[in-house]
Structure formats: structure tokens, C-alpha cells
Design a protein around this motif. Structure first.
Motif, PDB file in Angstrom:
ATOM      1  N   CYS A   2     -11.574 -30.889 -14.810  1.00 33.75           N
ATOM      2  CA  CYS A   2     -11.201 -31.988 -13.928  1.00 33.75           C
ATOM      3  C   CYS A   2      -9.972 -32.673 -14.505  1.00 33.75           C
ATOM      4  CB  CYS A   2     -12.386 -32.945 -13.855  1.00 33.75           C
ATOM      5  SG  CYS A   2     -12.066 -34.476 -13.014  1.00 33.75           S
ATOM      6  N   ARG A  25      -5.726 -36.788  -1.220  1.00 33.49           N
ATOM      7  CA  ARG A  25      -6.573 -35.682  -0.752  1.00 33.49           C
ATOM      8  C   ARG A  25      -6.242 -34.376  -1.474  1.00 33.49           C
ATOM      9  NH1 ARG A  25      -6.295 -31.431   2.473  1.00 33.49           N
ATOM     10  NH2 ARG A  25      -4.198 -31.944   3.190  1.00 33.49           N
ATOM     11  N   GLN A  29      -8.627 -32.818  -4.555  1.00 24.99           N
ATOM     12  CA  GLN A  29      -9.367 -31.600  -4.236  1.00 24.99           C
ATOM     13  C   GLN A  29      -8.968 -30.449  -5.158  1.00 24.99           C
ATOM     14  OE1 GLN A  29      -9.659 -31.874   0.419  1.00 24.99           O
ATOM     15  NE2 GLN A  29     -11.346 -30.768  -0.524  1.00 24.99           N
ATOM     16  N   LYS A  34     -15.764 -33.330  -8.840  1.00 19.96           N
ATOM     17  CA  LYS A  34     -16.721 -33.487  -7.736  1.00 19.96           C
ATOM     18  C   LYS A  34     -16.787 -34.938  -7.261  1.00 19.96           C
ATOM     19  CE  LYS A  34     -18.113 -29.233  -7.849  1.00 19.96           C
ATOM     20  NZ  LYS A  34     -17.391 -28.326  -7.021  1.00 19.96           N
ATOM     21  N   TYR A  67     -12.260 -37.924 -10.747  1.00 24.26           N
ATOM     22  CA  TYR A  67     -10.822 -38.003 -10.497  1.00 24.26           C
ATOM     23  C   TYR A  67     -10.470 -39.463 -10.211  1.00 24.26           C
ATOM     24  CZ  TYR A  67      -6.189 -36.873  -8.755  1.00 24.26           C
ATOM     25  OH  TYR A  67      -4.838 -36.783  -8.600  1.00 24.26           O
ATOM     26  N   LEU A 151     -11.212 -35.550   2.910  1.00 28.95           N
ATOM     27  CA  LEU A 151     -11.695 -34.972   1.653  1.00 28.95           C
ATOM     28  C   LEU A 151     -12.953 -34.160   1.909  1.00 28.95           C
ATOM     29  CD1 LEU A 151     -11.428 -37.670  -1.154  1.00 28.95           C
ATOM     30  CD2 LEU A 151     -10.366 -35.432  -1.116  1.00 28.95           C
ATOM     31  N   GLU A 152     -13.059 -33.029   1.251  1.00 24.99           N
ATOM     32  CA  GLU A 152     -14.244 -32.180   1.398  1.00 24.99           C
ATOM     33  C   GLU A 152     -14.865 -31.941   0.033  1.00 24.99           C
ATOM     34  OE1 GLU A 152     -13.249 -28.625   3.483  1.00 24.99           O
ATOM     35  OE2 GLU A 152     -12.366 -29.706   5.168  1.00 24.99           O
ATOM     36  N   MET A 154     -16.285 -33.932  -2.162  1.00 25.38           N
ATOM     37  CA  MET A 154     -16.161 -34.934  -3.220  1.00 25.38           C
ATOM     38  C   MET A 154     -16.898 -36.197  -2.808  1.00 25.38           C
ATOM     39  SD  MET A 154     -12.213 -34.723  -4.554  1.00 25.38           S
ATOM     40  CE  MET A 154     -12.508 -35.400  -6.174  1.00 25.38           C
TER      41      MET A 154
END
Length: 171
Positions: A2, A25, A29, A34, A67, A151-152, A154
Motif C-alpha cells: 500500500c 480515485r 485504487q 483496501k 491510503y 471508488l471500487e 475500498m
């Protein structure tokens, strides 16, 4: 792994929407994290102090698989007073750019009286107003909300210190 590759201040992809989407975004990603944390710093902090906090806190978030996305704004006492003066100058027909350099002696006395009567209360009002303006269509917080919706995979966490909580409330 990360990683946010701290500190990124000057990302410019040609327009605000693309830039915000990239920072809020695309980069998160691609980080492998996560979790995304949005940290909005408090008011009456200079930009320099805010960036020192970013540099100190960011690595701890990353080491924990989070993040970090820091919202920093120029809300130091001098920066806020300058914003108040610029807002005051517009309806009077005075130039808003470089106003501090253009104040006459009479204007200086007017500012001193206004600052003495308004003090921190006017600075707090200015910060709340600026946070609200940021949420208007096409402005920073509005663009950030749009990017975050895309966002996907997270989880999003929000931390607001002092006036930063006002920023997050508008977000």
C-alpha cells in the motif's frame, strides 16, 4: 503493498475534474490499499503547518494499509484575514488580487477596527463560508464526492480535526 507516494501537491491533468478524479480515485485504487482515509485538517493552521502534519501522519496510515488523502486548505490566521479583506473589497470595487499591497492608511484603520470587533469569530465564519463554497457544483468538494462515488473495493473513512469537520460535513 500500500503506497500513496507522499506528498503530491502539483498534479495537473488540464482540468479540475480530471485532476481530482486522478488523486481521489485512480491513485488510491492503484495503491493496493483496501482502505482510504480522508483527513481534513483544522482551521487557523498555515499551509506549512498542515503539510508538516501530512508528512508526519501519512506514513503511519500507509504502514497500516490505509491510503491517506489529506484535505489541506489555507486557513492560517493571516490567510483567513486576507480572505476576509478580499471578500470585503469586492463590493467596494477594490481589486481583490494583492489587496494587502494596495491598502491605504485609511483602509488600514478600517481593517483594524473590523478585526478588533470581529476577531476570531469572523475568521471562523470565513472558514465555514469557504467550506460551503467548496461543495458547490464544479468546486473541489463536489468533484471529490463524485470521484469517491466511483471508488471500487475500498472502504472510506473520514477524519476531521476542528474546522476540518465542517469541510467533511459539506463533503
Amino acid at each position: 503493498v500500500c503506497s500513496s507516494d507522499l506528498i503530491r501537491r502539483n498534479v495537473d491533468l488540464g482540468d479540475a475534474a480530471s485532476t481530482v478524479d486522478h488523486v481521489a480515485r485512480v491513485l488510491p485504487q492503484a495503491s493496493g490499499c483496501k482502505h482510504l482515509v480522508i483527513y481534513a485538517h483544522g482551521g487557523l493552521n498555515s499551509e506549512e503547518d498542515s503539510l508538516k502534519r501530512v508528512a508526519a501522519m501519512g506514513p503511519y496510515f500507509e504502514k497500516n494499509g490505509i491510503y491517506p488523502l489529506f484535505l489541506t486548505w489555507k486557513s492560517g490566521p493571516l490567510e483567513t484575514i486576507q480572505d476576509i479583506l478580499q471578500d470585503t473589497a469586492r463590493p467596494l470595487g477594490m481589486p481583490s488580487q494583492g489587496i494587502a499591497d494596495r491598502l491605504s492608511d485609511a483602509w488600514d484603520r478600517t481593517v483594524e477596527v473590523a478585526a478588533a470587533n470581529g476577531g476570531v469569530k469572523s475568521m471562523w465564519r470565513q472558514m465555514k463560508e469557504n467550506a460551503g463554497l467548496g461543495a458547490e457544483t464544479g468546486r473541489g468538494l463536489n468533484l471529490l464526492a463524485g470521484a469517491l462515488k466511483k471508488l471500487e473495493g475500498m472502504q472510506i473513512h473520514a477524519i476531521g480535526h476542528s474546522a476540518g469537520s465542517i469541510v467533511l460535513a459539506y463533503l
